[in-house]
Design an enzyme around this catalytic site. Sequence first.
Site, PDB file in Angstrom:
ATOM      1  N   GLY A  28       5.070  27.509 -54.135  1.00  0.00           N
ATOM      2  CA  GLY A  28       3.957  27.354 -53.209  1.00  0.00           C
ATOM      3  C   GLY A  28       4.455  26.951 -51.836  1.00  0.00           C
ATOM      4  O   GLY A  28       5.528  27.377 -51.397  1.00  0.00           O
ATOM      5  N   SER A  55       3.032  34.243 -57.781  1.00  0.00           N
ATOM      6  CA  SER A  55       4.140  34.057 -56.849  1.00  0.00           C
ATOM      7  C   SER A  55       5.413  34.783 -57.283  1.00  0.00           C
ATOM      8  O   SER A  55       6.361  34.874 -56.502  1.00  0.00           O
ATOM      9  CB  SER A  55       4.448  32.563 -56.705  1.00  0.00           C
ATOM     10  OG  SER A  55       3.339  31.859 -56.214  1.00  0.00           O
ATOM     11  N   LEU A  87       0.069  18.828 -63.085  1.00  0.00           N
ATOM     12  CA  LEU A  87       0.653  19.812 -64.005  1.00  0.00           C
ATOM     13  C   LEU A  87       2.086  19.481 -64.396  1.00  0.00           C
ATOM     14  O   LEU A  87       2.638  20.077 -65.324  1.00  0.00           O
ATOM     15  CB  LEU A  87       0.634  21.206 -63.359  1.00  0.00           C
ATOM     16  CG  LEU A  87      -0.729  21.735 -62.905  1.00  0.00           C
ATOM     17  CD1 LEU A  87      -0.564  23.085 -62.214  1.00  0.00           C
ATOM     18  CD2 LEU A  87      -1.685  21.844 -64.081  1.00  0.00           C
ATOM     19  N   GLN A  88       2.697  18.541 -63.702  1.00  0.00           N
ATOM     20  CA  GLN A  88       4.128  18.311 -63.876  1.00  0.00           C
ATOM     21  C   GLN A  88       4.498  17.767 -65.251  1.00  0.00           C
ATOM     22  O   GLN A  88       5.474  18.218 -65.858  1.00  0.00           O
ATOM     23  CB  GLN A  88       4.651  17.374 -62.783  1.00  0.00           C
ATOM     24  CG  GLN A  88       4.718  18.010 -61.411  1.00  0.00           C
ATOM     25  CD  GLN A  88       5.375  17.114 -60.381  1.00  0.00           C
ATOM     26  OE1 GLN A  88       6.031  16.120 -60.718  1.00  0.00           O
ATOM     27  NE2 GLN A  88       5.207  17.453 -59.110  1.00  0.00           N
ATOM     28  N   HIS A 110       7.617  14.134 -54.471  1.00  0.00           N
ATOM     29  CA  HIS A 110       6.605  13.079 -54.482  1.00  0.00           C
ATOM     30  C   HIS A 110       6.846  12.266 -55.742  1.00  0.00           C
ATOM     31  O   HIS A 110       7.129  12.828 -56.812  1.00  0.00           O
ATOM     32  CB  HIS A 110       5.207  13.696 -54.468  1.00  0.00           C
ATOM     33  CG  HIS A 110       4.084  12.706 -54.485  1.00  0.00           C
ATOM     34  ND1 HIS A 110       4.128  11.503 -53.821  1.00  0.00           N
ATOM     35  CD2 HIS A 110       2.858  12.750 -55.092  1.00  0.00           C
ATOM     36  CE1 HIS A 110       2.987  10.854 -54.000  1.00  0.00           C
ATOM     37  NE2 HIS A 110       2.203  11.584 -54.781  1.00  0.00           N
ATOM     38  N   ASP A 193       2.204   7.127 -49.649  1.00  0.00           N
ATOM     39  CA  ASP A 193       1.727   8.502 -49.487  1.00  0.00           C
ATOM     40  C   ASP A 193       0.280   8.624 -49.949  1.00  0.00           C
ATOM     41  O   ASP A 193      -0.566   9.201 -49.242  1.00  0.00           O
ATOM     42  CB  ASP A 193       2.619   9.452 -50.283  1.00  0.00           C
ATOM     43  CG  ASP A 193       2.285  10.912 -50.048  1.00  0.00           C
ATOM     44  OD1 ASP A 193       2.621  11.428 -48.969  1.00  0.00           O
ATOM     45  OD2 ASP A 193       1.678  11.540 -50.935  1.00  0.00           O
ATOM     46  N   GLU A 233     -11.727  18.987 -31.232  1.00  0.00           N
ATOM     47  CA  GLU A 233     -10.817  18.341 -30.290  1.00  0.00           C
ATOM     48  C   GLU A 233      -9.894  17.316 -30.937  1.00  0.00           C
ATOM     49  O   GLU A 233      -8.986  16.790 -30.282  1.00  0.00           O
ATOM     50  CB  GLU A 233     -11.609  17.703 -29.146  1.00  0.00           C
ATOM     51  CG  GLU A 233     -12.245  18.744 -28.236  1.00  0.00           C
ATOM     52  CD  GLU A 233     -12.798  18.156 -26.944  1.00  0.00           C
ATOM     53  OE1 GLU A 233     -12.393  17.030 -26.582  1.00  0.00           O
ATOM     54  OE2 GLU A 233     -13.616  18.827 -26.298  1.00  0.00           O
ATOM     55  N   SER A 254      -8.467  10.874 -19.979  1.00  0.00           N
ATOM     56  CA  SER A 254      -9.085  10.283 -18.796  1.00  0.00           C
ATOM     57  C   SER A 254      -9.188   8.766 -18.937  1.00  0.00           C
ATOM     58  O   SER A 254      -9.141   8.220 -20.055  1.00  0.00           O
ATOM     59  CB  SER A 254     -10.474  10.873 -18.585  1.00  0.00           C
ATOM     60  OG  SER A 254     -11.345  10.441 -19.629  1.00  0.00           O
TER      61      SER A 254
END
Length: 340
Positions: A28, A55, A87-88, A110, A193, A233, A254
């Site tokens: 991914g 993939s 899923l790990q 992670h 995280d 913005e 500004s």
Amino acid sequence: MAQAKIYYQEDCNPSLLEGQKIAIIGYGSQGHAHALNLKDSGFDVIIGLYEGSKSWKRAEEQGLQVFTAAEAAKQADIIMILINDELQASMYKKDIAPNLKEGDMLMFAHGFNIHFQQIIPPANVDVTMIAPKAPGHTVRSEYQAGKGTPMLVAVEQDATGKALDRALAYGAAIGGARAGILETTFRTETETDLFGEQAVLCGGLVKLMQTGYEVLTEAGYDPRNAYFECIHEMKLIVDLIYESGFAGMRYSVSNTAEYGDYVTGPKIITEDTKNAMRKVLADIQDGTFAKDFLLDMSSAGGKAHFNALRRKGAEHPSEIVGKQIRSLYSWSENDKLINN
């Protein structure tokens, strides 16, 4: 508190990866960037995917060999797991654990599954982390431009006595040492995280923008004006902070905006807000968030809560107006991260 070390090119020895086969599990956002950067750095990299993955063909078209996750793990000396957190654990138990060899290095971007003990590796392998602090497309584009993105490095288990050096070699090979690789721990990376995502970057920021939009539209202002002022913005401000910090942003806007920043920010983000953020952090630290997330994402939970929240988010009026506003711009469809 002592400052953690930052490693650069001269601190890393990518040649430690020579003769090593590196398996990237997943293709991914991060997976494709890691794999292609490693390949372009001259290292032996293969991809591990589930059979039928969309993939598979894309990875092959980009010059990479693709195998099932189990076969890739069997061949590899270094295994980087880059699939969704939820899923790990099941994939690891099924495809990777039976194929680990003594001295292999198991890697993560992670720390979630290691820190919350969803994955418990054997004692005879290195367990390390290289976590780019950028989305995969940026990791790739910065590498291609001869630059890099900052990354984190952590060692959870040093079976070989060379875990940190091997992880740094990997980080350098994907471009991290060009910018700097900050030493951390799996616990620190995981907790900060998750907190950053929930309290500020995603949860806090999105809710702040949506609430600003609601206040203006409820007061009778044109939704398109509300979208421009409270959502569109935001990128301009974040880009200024990214480049020059808060002081640089305040210098660039500004005097009216700067004055409003000082006097109004504390009215919005109050001590009650800070206490709510402390509770978010506590729920992360004691595992409450991880438990709730994994339960909802499990087959028993069926993603019921997650999918309901996703539907509710997609129905916010600002999403409809935003789609119209974004269509006014001449951004190339090929440059968009997602097509919406």
